[in-house]
Write an enzyme that holds these catalytic residues in place. Sequence first.
Site, PDB file in Angstrom:
ATOM      1  N   CYS A  48     153.723   7.597  38.987  1.00  0.00           N
ATOM      2  CA  CYS A  48     154.254   8.790  38.309  1.00  0.00           C
ATOM      3  C   CYS A  48     155.744   8.831  38.617  1.00  0.00           C
ATOM      4  CB  CYS A  48     153.524  10.010  38.873  1.00  0.00           C
ATOM      5  SG  CYS A  48     154.259  11.610  38.476  1.00  0.00           S
ATOM      6  N   HIS A  49     156.510   9.507  37.770  1.00  0.00           N
ATOM      7  CA  HIS A  49     157.954   9.503  38.016  1.00  0.00           C
ATOM      8  C   HIS A  49     158.327  10.138  39.362  1.00  0.00           C
ATOM      9  CE1 HIS A  49     161.690   8.466  35.635  1.00  0.00           C
ATOM     10  NE2 HIS A  49     162.032   8.595  36.896  1.00  0.00           N
ATOM     11  N   THR A  50     157.488  11.030  39.857  1.00  0.00           N
ATOM     12  CA  THR A  50     157.765  11.665  41.151  1.00  0.00           C
ATOM     13  C   THR A  50     157.860  10.605  42.264  1.00  0.00           C
ATOM     14  OG1 THR A  50     156.505  13.545  40.316  1.00  0.00           O
ATOM     15  CG2 THR A  50     157.056  13.566  42.653  1.00  0.00           C
ATOM     16  N   HIS A  70     150.584   8.917  44.642  1.00  0.00           N
ATOM     17  CA  HIS A  70     149.797  10.163  44.695  1.00  0.00           C
ATOM     18  C   HIS A  70     148.844  10.306  43.518  1.00  0.00           C
ATOM     19  CE1 HIS A  70     153.251  11.097  42.213  1.00  0.00           C
ATOM     20  NE2 HIS A  70     152.530  12.046  41.651  1.00  0.00           N
ATOM     21  N   GLU A  71     148.902   9.378  42.549  1.00  0.00           N
ATOM     22  CA  GLU A  71     147.996   9.480  41.399  1.00  0.00           C
ATOM     23  C   GLU A  71     146.959   8.386  41.598  1.00  0.00           C
ATOM     24  OE1 GLU A  71     149.899  10.741  37.420  1.00  0.00           O
ATOM     25  OE2 GLU A  71     149.106   8.765  37.006  1.00  0.00           O
ATOM     26  N   CYS A  89     142.903  25.387  50.238  1.00  0.00           N
ATOM     27  CA  CYS A  89     142.167  25.679  51.477  1.00  0.00           C
ATOM     28  C   CYS A  89     141.013  26.627  51.223  1.00  0.00           C
ATOM     29  CB  CYS A  89     143.108  26.250  52.530  1.00  0.00           C
ATOM     30  SG  CYS A  89     143.590  27.972  52.244  1.00  0.00           S
ATOM     31  N   CYS A  92     143.335  31.257  51.697  1.00  0.00           N
ATOM     32  CA  CYS A  92     144.586  32.015  51.713  1.00  0.00           C
ATOM     33  C   CYS A  92     144.698  32.906  50.465  1.00  0.00           C
ATOM     34  CB  CYS A  92     145.781  31.057  51.770  1.00  0.00           C
ATOM     35  SG  CYS A  92     146.072  30.153  50.247  1.00  0.00           S
ATOM     36  N   CYS A  95     144.841  30.915  47.212  1.00  0.00           N
ATOM     37  CA  CYS A  95     143.555  30.328  46.806  1.00  0.00           C
ATOM     38  C   CYS A  95     142.619  31.415  46.297  1.00  0.00           C
ATOM     39  CB  CYS A  95     142.934  29.560  47.962  1.00  0.00           C
ATOM     40  SG  CYS A  95     143.786  27.996  48.272  1.00  0.00           S
ATOM     41  N   CYS A 103     148.557  26.992  47.249  1.00  0.00           N
ATOM     42  CA  CYS A 103     147.902  27.214  48.550  1.00  0.00           C
ATOM     43  C   CYS A 103     148.941  27.310  49.675  1.00  0.00           C
ATOM     44  CB  CYS A 103     146.940  26.058  48.813  1.00  0.00           C
ATOM     45  SG  CYS A 103     146.193  26.090  50.439  1.00  0.00           S
ATOM     46  N   ARG A 107     150.098  23.473  49.980  1.00  0.00           N
ATOM     47  CA  ARG A 107     150.938  23.248  48.801  1.00  0.00           C
ATOM     48  C   ARG A 107     151.841  22.039  49.032  1.00  0.00           C
ATOM     49  NH1 ARG A 107     154.914  28.356  48.399  1.00  0.00           N
ATOM     50  NH2 ARG A 107     152.899  29.383  48.429  1.00  0.00           N
ATOM     51  N   CYS A 167     147.224  13.489  38.818  1.00  0.00           N
ATOM     52  CA  CYS A 167     148.549  14.135  38.764  1.00  0.00           C
ATOM     53  C   CYS A 167     148.982  14.350  37.331  1.00  0.00           C
ATOM     54  CB  CYS A 167     149.616  13.370  39.551  1.00  0.00           C
ATOM     55  SG  CYS A 167     151.245  14.124  39.334  1.00  0.00           S
ATOM     56  N   ARG A 362     151.440   5.104  31.487  1.00  0.00           N
ATOM     57  CA  ARG A 362     150.928   4.913  32.833  1.00  0.00           C
ATOM     58  C   ARG A 362     150.521   3.464  33.050  1.00  0.00           C
ATOM     59  NH1 ARG A 362     153.397   8.781  34.490  1.00  0.00           N
ATOM     60  NH2 ARG A 362     152.452  10.510  35.647  1.00  0.00           N
TER      61      ARG A 362
HETATM   62  P1  NAD Z   1     158.498   9.526  32.643  1.00  0.00           P
HETATM   63  O1  NAD Z   1     159.664   8.852  33.250  1.00  0.00           O
HETATM   64  O2  NAD Z   1     157.352   8.694  32.186  1.00  0.00           O
HETATM   65  O3  NAD Z   1     158.966  10.432  31.399  1.00  0.00           O
HETATM   66  C1  NAD Z   1     160.119  11.224  31.417  1.00  0.00           C
HETATM   67  C2  NAD Z   1     160.733  11.201  30.015  1.00  0.00           C
HETATM   68  O4  NAD Z   1     161.829  12.145  29.972  1.00  0.00           O
HETATM   69  C3  NAD Z   1     161.311   9.852  29.610  1.00  0.00           C
HETATM   70  O5  NAD Z   1     160.759   9.445  28.364  1.00  0.00           O
HETATM   71  C4  NAD Z   1     162.824  10.093  29.521  1.00  0.00           C
HETATM   72  O6  NAD Z   1     163.443   9.309  28.503  1.00  0.00           O
HETATM   73  C5  NAD Z   1     162.868  11.585  29.185  1.00  0.00           C
HETATM   74  N1  NAD Z   1     164.134  12.275  29.517  1.00  0.00           N
HETATM   75  C6  NAD Z   1     164.886  12.128  30.635  1.00  0.00           C
HETATM   76  N2  NAD Z   1     165.962  12.961  30.592  1.00  0.00           N
HETATM   77  C7  NAD Z   1     165.877  13.655  29.437  1.00  0.00           C
HETATM   78  C8  NAD Z   1     166.672  14.671  28.817  1.00  0.00           C
HETATM   79  N3  NAD Z   1     167.775  15.131  29.418  1.00  0.00           N
HETATM   80  N4  NAD Z   1     166.281  15.149  27.616  1.00  0.00           N
HETATM   81  C9  NAD Z   1     165.160  14.684  27.011  1.00  0.00           C
HETATM   82  N5  NAD Z   1     164.360  13.725  27.550  1.00  0.00           N
HETATM   83  C10 NAD Z   1     164.715  13.215  28.736  1.00  0.00           C
HETATM   84  O7  NAD Z   1     158.014  10.627  33.748  1.00  0.00           O
HETATM   85  P2  NAD Z   1     156.593  11.359  33.936  1.00  0.00           P
HETATM   86  O8  NAD Z   1     155.786  10.611  34.943  1.00  0.00           O
HETATM   87  O9  NAD Z   1     156.024  11.715  32.608  1.00  0.00           O
HETATM   88  O10 NAD Z   1     157.083  12.692  34.699  1.00  0.00           O
HETATM   89  C11 NAD Z   1     157.883  13.659  34.015  1.00  0.00           C
HETATM   90  C12 NAD Z   1     158.427  14.683  35.004  1.00  0.00           C
HETATM   91  O11 NAD Z   1     157.363  15.515  35.514  1.00  0.00           O
HETATM   92  C13 NAD Z   1     159.096  14.078  36.223  1.00  0.00           C
HETATM   93  O12 NAD Z   1     160.211  14.888  36.561  1.00  0.00           O
HETATM   94  C14 NAD Z   1     158.028  14.209  37.306  1.00  0.00           C
HETATM   95  O13 NAD Z   1     158.566  14.213  38.604  1.00  0.00           O
HETATM   96  C15 NAD Z   1     157.459  15.562  36.927  1.00  0.00           C
HETATM   97  N6  NAD Z   1     156.121  15.894  37.452  1.00  0.00           N
HETATM   98  C16 NAD Z   1     155.915  17.198  37.829  1.00  0.00           C
HETATM   99  C17 NAD Z   1     154.670  17.613  38.257  1.00  0.00           C
HETATM  100  C18 NAD Z   1     154.399  19.048  38.620  1.00  0.00           C
HETATM  101  O14 NAD Z   1     153.322  19.333  39.143  1.00  0.00           O
HETATM  102  N7  NAD Z   1     155.308  19.973  38.357  1.00  0.00           N
HETATM  103  C19 NAD Z   1     153.624  16.672  38.321  1.00  0.00           C
HETATM  104  C20 NAD Z   1     153.877  15.351  37.877  1.00  0.00           C
HETATM  105  C21 NAD Z   1     155.122  14.971  37.448  1.00  0.00           C
HETATM  106 ZN    ZN Z   2     144.980  28.068  50.255  1.00  0.00          ZN
END
Ligand code: NAD
Ligand code: ZN
Length: 368
Positions: A48-50, A70-71, A89, A92, A95, A103, A107, A167, A362
Amino acid sequence: MSSTIGQVIRCKAAVAWEAGKPLVIEEVEVAPPQKEEVRIKILFTSLCHTDIYFWEAKGQTPVFPRILGHEAGGIVESDHVLPVFTGECKECAHCKSEESNMCDLLRINTDRGVMLSDGKSRFSINGKPILHFVGTSTFSEYTVMHVGCVAKINPLAPLDKVCVLSCGISTGLGSTLNVAKPKKGSTVAVFGLGAVGLAAAEGARIAGASRIIGVDLNSNRFEYSKNFGVTEFVNPKDHKKPVQEVIAEMTNGGVDRSIECTGHIDAMISAFECVHDGWGVAVLVGVPHKDAVFKTSPMNLLSERTLKGSFFGNYKPRSDLPSVVEKYMNKELELEKFITHEVPFAEINKAFDLMLKGEGLRCIIRME
Ligand code: NAD
Ligand code: ZN
């Protein structure tokens, strides 16, 4: 695993020794689980991008050496499980609240590299600790997790597919269905058409949105996006005006809902400013640079726009994830179309290259 109870397991893990350097497959020692912990045999994991952000550590706190990931999907004894970066948990205030999945105890914490119970890592190489990542560290044949971050799922669900629900896909889907909640016939904008954003688009399609506008800087994403219900595509690079103005013109004043899945602050601001006054709701999902600041005129809020954010699509991992898996089992949700690549564990760095190049959605990493 019964013969290994209380024993250290030696196995392969992909270790991030330094920021931005290719992962190295090493033999690691995985200590036995302590109180409230389980040791999981990971069968499939994905990227994942994270993971990339915390590996690059450009806009995030560097924590190394570390095992990322994490995925994933794996097994504990004979149970099939999905590890989740945020836990439940069940005790809390969060939850117990119907509205929150944040959580108090479990969290997401991206800077902690150790287990909660004793502040130590369960991974080591020749006795030197290797740190954990978001309580999951799935880029390892075995990992140790808090039980509250492990969702037990239908044992018939194929882990090589449902691992993506641990994820990205749940996050995108839930951000639309649980947080943005578009009404039937509404117009929805999705910023960022990676797996998370396309899962958000899929949620909009399921909710009956009539127009789904995909926004991405990478035009190659548009072809894929059509299979996820995206009806129109905007590349901000093709316009002189800010993208929020382009969208306002396309939609007679703004979209009903928008979901930001890029992690970039400019996209977050555009995603908020492109919603219609009076009723528009924007949901931020992307993980920002640690110094990013969200700036907008308060008038945008006074004129009755709503800004929200969400982790893991507001799903409570243990209570809700099994039912998301059932959506796949009942064919209400397709996962195959999110899985564009597959590599053996030894080639995990290829998955990083693909994501850095913006190729595919993915990439499943097969541990065996
Ligand atoms: P990814 O890299 O596969 O996709 C991101 C897309 O965003 C790409 O296609 C990229 O070209 C585009 N992009 C980048 N900057 C941009 C902009 N300024 N305007 C328009 N498009 C733009 O990533 P992913 O795995 O799909 O993850 C996406 C985001 O979600 C990441 O920031 C990731 O960390 C986040 N995320 C958050 C959670 C959460 O729980 N909040 C969970 C998972 C992932
Ligand atoms: Zn909790």
